[in-house]
Structure formats: C-alpha cells, structure tokens
Design a protein around this motif. Structure first.
Motif, PDB file in Angstrom:
ATOM      1  N   SER A 161     -54.557 -49.418 -39.871  1.00 36.30           N
ATOM      2  CA  SER A 161     -54.173 -50.601 -39.188  1.00 36.30           C
ATOM      3  C   SER A 161     -54.826 -50.616 -37.805  1.00 36.30           C
ATOM      4  CB  SER A 161     -52.751 -50.819 -39.163  1.00 36.30           C
ATOM      5  OG  SER A 161     -52.134 -50.129 -38.351  1.00 36.30           O
ATOM      6  N   ILE A 162     -54.791 -49.527 -37.098  1.00 37.25           N
ATOM      7  CA  ILE A 162     -55.361 -49.395 -35.535  1.00 37.25           C
ATOM      8  C   ILE A 162     -56.998 -49.730 -36.054  1.00 37.25           C
ATOM      9  CG2 ILE A 162     -56.239 -47.841 -33.902  1.00 37.25           C
ATOM     10  CD1 ILE A 162     -53.169 -46.739 -33.845  1.00 37.25           C
ATOM     11  N   VAL A 163     -57.730 -49.072 -36.825  1.00 36.95           N
ATOM     12  CA  VAL A 163     -58.794 -49.006 -37.136  1.00 36.95           C
ATOM     13  C   VAL A 163     -59.410 -50.347 -37.455  1.00 36.95           C
ATOM     14  CG1 VAL A 163     -60.825 -48.449 -38.784  1.00 36.95           C
ATOM     15  CG2 VAL A 163     -59.294 -46.586 -37.696  1.00 36.95           C
ATOM     16  N   GLN A 164     -58.547 -50.936 -38.492  1.00 35.11           N
ATOM     17  CA  GLN A 164     -59.023 -52.409 -38.726  1.00 35.11           C
ATOM     18  C   GLN A 164     -58.821 -53.287 -37.712  1.00 35.11           C
ATOM     19  OE1 GLN A 164     -56.718 -53.909 -42.158  1.00 35.11           O
ATOM     20  NE2 GLN A 164     -58.243 -55.420 -42.747  1.00 35.11           N
ATOM     21  N   ASN A 165     -57.711 -53.173 -36.836  1.00 29.56           N
ATOM     22  CA  ASN A 165     -57.576 -54.273 -35.746  1.00 29.56           C
ATOM     23  C   ASN A 165     -58.735 -53.993 -34.511  1.00 29.56           C
ATOM     24  OD1 ASN A 165     -55.502 -55.633 -36.450  1.00 29.56           O
ATOM     25  ND2 ASN A 165     -54.014 -54.015 -35.891  1.00 29.56           N
ATOM     26  N   TRP A 166     -59.020 -52.722 -34.320  1.00 24.70           N
ATOM     27  CA  TRP A 166     -60.154 -52.741 -33.565  1.00 24.70           C
ATOM     28  C   TRP A 166     -61.498 -53.184 -34.101  1.00 24.70           C
ATOM     29  CZ3 TRP A 166     -65.008 -50.330 -33.891  1.00 24.70           C
ATOM     30  CH2 TRP A 166     -65.702 -50.111 -32.920  1.00 24.70           C
ATOM     31  N   CYS A 167     -61.408 -52.968 -35.506  1.00 24.90           N
ATOM     32  CA  CYS A 167     -62.942 -53.888 -36.047  1.00 24.90           C
ATOM     33  C   CYS A 167     -62.828 -55.098 -35.709  1.00 24.90           C
ATOM     34  CB  CYS A 167     -63.115 -53.267 -37.387  1.00 24.90           C
ATOM     35  SG  CYS A 167     -63.552 -51.440 -37.517  1.00 24.90           S
ATOM     36  N   LYS A 168     -61.753 -55.794 -36.091  1.00 27.90           N
ATOM     37  CA  LYS A 168     -61.435 -57.203 -35.744  1.00 27.90           C
ATOM     38  C   LYS A 168     -61.806 -57.786 -34.575  1.00 27.90           C
ATOM     39  CE  LYS A 168     -58.124 -58.379 -39.481  1.00 27.90           C
ATOM     40  NZ  LYS A 168     -56.557 -58.739 -39.692  1.00 27.90           N
ATOM     41  N   HIS A 169     -60.976 -56.916 -33.451  1.00 32.76           N
ATOM     42  CA  HIS A 169     -61.343 -57.371 -32.199  1.00 32.76           C
ATOM     43  C   HIS A 169     -62.816 -57.102 -31.709  1.00 32.76           C
ATOM     44  CE1 HIS A 169     -60.375 -57.414 -27.933  1.00 32.76           C
ATOM     45  NE2 HIS A 169     -61.294 -56.281 -27.738  1.00 32.76           N
ATOM     46  N   TYR A 170     -63.667 -56.101 -32.043  1.00 36.47           N
ATOM     47  CA  TYR A 170     -65.146 -55.754 -31.881  1.00 36.47           C
ATOM     48  C   TYR A 170     -65.626 -57.002 -32.457  1.00 36.47           C
ATOM     49  CZ  TYR A 170     -69.578 -53.983 -31.684  1.00 36.47           C
ATOM     50  OH  TYR A 170     -71.074 -53.823 -31.629  1.00 36.47           O
TER      51      TYR A 170
END
Length: 191
Positions: A161-170
């Motif tokens: 979930s951290i990886v996915q949220n980072w990608c969304k934020h990017y």
C-alpha cells in the motif's frame, strides 16, 4: 523461510514489477507530446543542463513553449483526464488492501491479546509443573506458528500500500506540474 513467506515475496515482486511498468507507460504517455522538444533542449544545453537548478522544470517549460496554443489546450485536456485514470489492477489491489489489512490487523490483535491474557493467568498461578510448561510451550508454538503467516501477509500488504500510494502521488504530482506549466504558458501568450 516458510512457503507462505516465499509466496508473499513472489507476489510482492510481481506487484512492484507491474507498478513499475505502469509508471513507465504513464511517463511515456505524459512526455510523449514534448519528446522531440525535450531532445532539442538537451542538445542545446549539453553538459550545462546539470548545472541548471530545477532542470526538469526548465526542460518541460521549454518543450511546452515550443508547441502551438491550440495543441497545448488539447494536451491540457488530456492531462486532466489522466488525473483520474486508474487501471483495474490498481483498483483491485487497492480494494484488496483496504479489506485484508484491517482484517489481518484485527486477527493479529486477537492473537496478541489472547497470548497476553494467557500469560497473565499462568503467571498468577505461580506453581507450574513440568507437564504444564510443556503444554504451554506447545500452545505458544501453535499460536505463533499460525501467527507468522498472518504477520507476513499484513506486513506485505502494508508495504504494498505504501508503494501504491507513492506511485499515485508521483503520477498526480507530475500531472499537476505539467498542467501548471501549460497554464502559465497559455497565460503568458494571452498577455
């Protein structure tokens, strides 16, 4: 390493690989309309581009500034549509994480509280025989044996979930930056 841990690591690696592929596809779609102008900016600056502060911003600004106004407006509309775009894979993983993470955390909480309650009861009794200690050891080994796969899955989902949220934020950050640059160029051209 248990079989569950190995399976979770393989799934995590696949997820991260798919997210990286989706991110690269996004970058190519985002920077596609300005690719040729970006190359000309890179050639014009040569090695000096490394010395420029915020070189990516200047590169993008220059590239969009080379495009005609009507085309810029079309690109702006496309960028705004990218802002809300998600793939079915991302939606499925997001729903899975939102469901399983709280359930797994609840189960971990139940295991920990049960273990703490059992320990406090046993410590109050004080006198334990050798057979009681063996039964306690067997109980703890069975509790922690079933606790480990759940802990691995919950930790894995948290990291995913951290990886996915980072990608969304990017993605959101890059789209916003491109839209702001286009808006500024269109405003400069009107004045």
């Amino acid at each position: 390493m248990s079989q569950t841990t190995l399976i979770v690591i393989i799934i995590d690696c696949l997820f991260i690989t798919i997210e990286a592929i989706l991110l690269e596809m996004f970058k190519s779609r985002l920077e596609g309309p300005i690719a040729q102008h970006t190359k000309s900016w890179n050639q014009a600056r040569g090695r000096n581009k490394r010395k420029i502060k915020n070189s990516r911003f200047h590169q993008t600004y220059y590239a969009y500034n080379q495009i005609k106004t009507q085309e810029l407006k079309e690109i702006r509309i496309l960028l705004k549509s990218y802002d809300t775009e998600t793939t079915y894979f991302q939606i499925a993983v997001d729903l899975f994480v939102k469901f399983i993470l709280p359930v797994g955390t609840f189960i971990l909480g139940v295991f920990v509280s049960t273990t703490n309650n059992f320990l406090s009861i046993q410590s109050k009794n004080g006198s334990t025989s050798l057979s009681d200690e063996n039964s306690i050891n067997e109980l703890f080994s069975s509790i922690f044996g079933s606790f480990a796969p759940i802990a691995v899955i919950v930790t894995s989902l948290f990291l995913l979930s951290i990886v996915q949220n980072w990608c969304k934020h990017y993605r959101k950050k890059r789209i916003t930056q491109h839209i702001l640059i286009i808006d500024q160029i269109l405003e400069d051209r009107e004045n």
